[in-house]
Write a protein that holds these residues in place. Structure first.
Motif, short mmCIF file in Angstrom:
data_model
loop_
_atom_site.label_atom_id
_atom_site.label_comp_id
_atom_site.label_asym_id
_atom_site.label_seq_id
_atom_site.Cartn_x
_atom_site.Cartn_y
_atom_site.Cartn_z
N ALA A 1 0.85 -1.19 0.00
CA ALA A 1 0.00 0.00 0.00
C ALA A 1 0.88 1.24 0.00
CB ALA A 1 -0.90 0.01 1.23
N ALA A 2 0.41 2.26 -0.59
CA ALA A 2 1.13 3.53 -0.62
C ALA A 2 0.30 4.59 0.07
CB ALA A 2 1.42 3.96 -2.06
N SER B 1 6.92 14.94 11.32
CA SER B 1 7.01 13.85 12.29
C SER B 1 6.87 12.49 11.61
CB SER B 1 5.98 14.02 13.40
OG SER B 1 4.72 13.55 13.03
N LEU B 2 6.10 12.41 10.54
CA LEU B 2 5.88 11.14 9.85
C LEU B 2 7.04 10.73 8.95
CD1 LEU B 2 2.18 11.75 8.85
CD2 LEU B 2 2.99 10.03 10.46
N THR B 3 7.76 11.72 8.43
CA THR B 3 8.79 11.43 7.43
C THR B 3 10.21 11.69 7.90
OG1 THR B 3 8.72 13.66 6.51
CG2 THR B 3 7.21 12.04 5.55
N LYS C 1 4.39 9.03 1.63
CA LYS C 1 5.20 7.81 1.78
C LYS C 1 4.69 6.77 0.80
CE LYS C 1 7.18 7.51 6.35
NZ LYS C 1 7.29 6.64 7.53
N GLU C 2 5.60 5.95 0.30
CA GLU C 2 5.22 4.88 -0.63
C GLU C 2 5.77 3.55 -0.12
OE1 GLU C 2 4.98 6.43 -5.04
OE2 GLU C 2 6.97 6.81 -4.20
N GLY C 3 5.12 2.47 -0.57
CA GLY C 3 5.61 1.13 -0.30
C GLY C 3 5.59 0.74 1.17
N LYS D 1 -0.38 -1.48 4.83
CA LYS D 1 -1.67 -0.79 4.90
C LYS D 1 -1.95 -0.23 6.30
CE LYS D 1 -6.54 -1.00 3.75
NZ LYS D 1 -6.69 0.32 4.24
N ASP D 2 -1.59 -0.97 7.36
CA ASP D 2 -1.88 -0.46 8.71
C ASP D 2 -1.08 0.80 9.01
OD1 ASP D 2 0.45 -2.04 8.77
OD2 ASP D 2 0.19 -2.54 10.88
N GLU D 3 0.15 0.87 8.52
CA GLU D 3 0.94 2.09 8.68
C GLU D 3 0.33 3.23 7.87
OE1 GLU D 3 5.48 3.82 7.97
OE2 GLU D 3 5.15 1.67 7.85
N ALA D 4 -0.11 2.93 6.64
CA ALA D 4 -0.75 3.94 5.79
C ALA D 4 -2.01 4.47 6.45
CB ALA D 4 -1.06 3.36 4.42
#
Length: 69
Positions: free
Chosen positions: A1-2, A23-25, A44-46, A49-52
């Motif tokens: 998931a991206a 904070s996320l990146t 963010k990519e790659g 899904k739970d993190e996305a």
């Protein structure tokens, strides 16, 4: 998931969205501001899904209109 893109910044939430992106990146202020200013952009990519889903929630709460693609 991206994760991404941030589609739009709602209301006066731009500063909160920049803080969330940082904070996320782990981006610096300049890079995060450029990403937010150039919406729609992928954050963010790659990633799983739970993190996305968590990133989407954080960006939405900060005032961004975002989606998972």
């Amino acid at each position: 998931a991206a994760q991404g893109p941030i589609r739009n910044i709602l209301g006066g939430g731009k500063i909160a969205v920049i803080k969330a992106v940082r904070s996320l990146t782990g981006m610096g202020l300049k890079e995060a501001k450029e990403l937010v200013d150039a919406t729609p952009r992928v954050v963010k990519e790659g990633i799983p899904k739970d993190e996305a889903d968590g990133i989407l929630k954080e960006l939405t709460e900060a005032g961004a209109e975002a989606e998972i693609s």
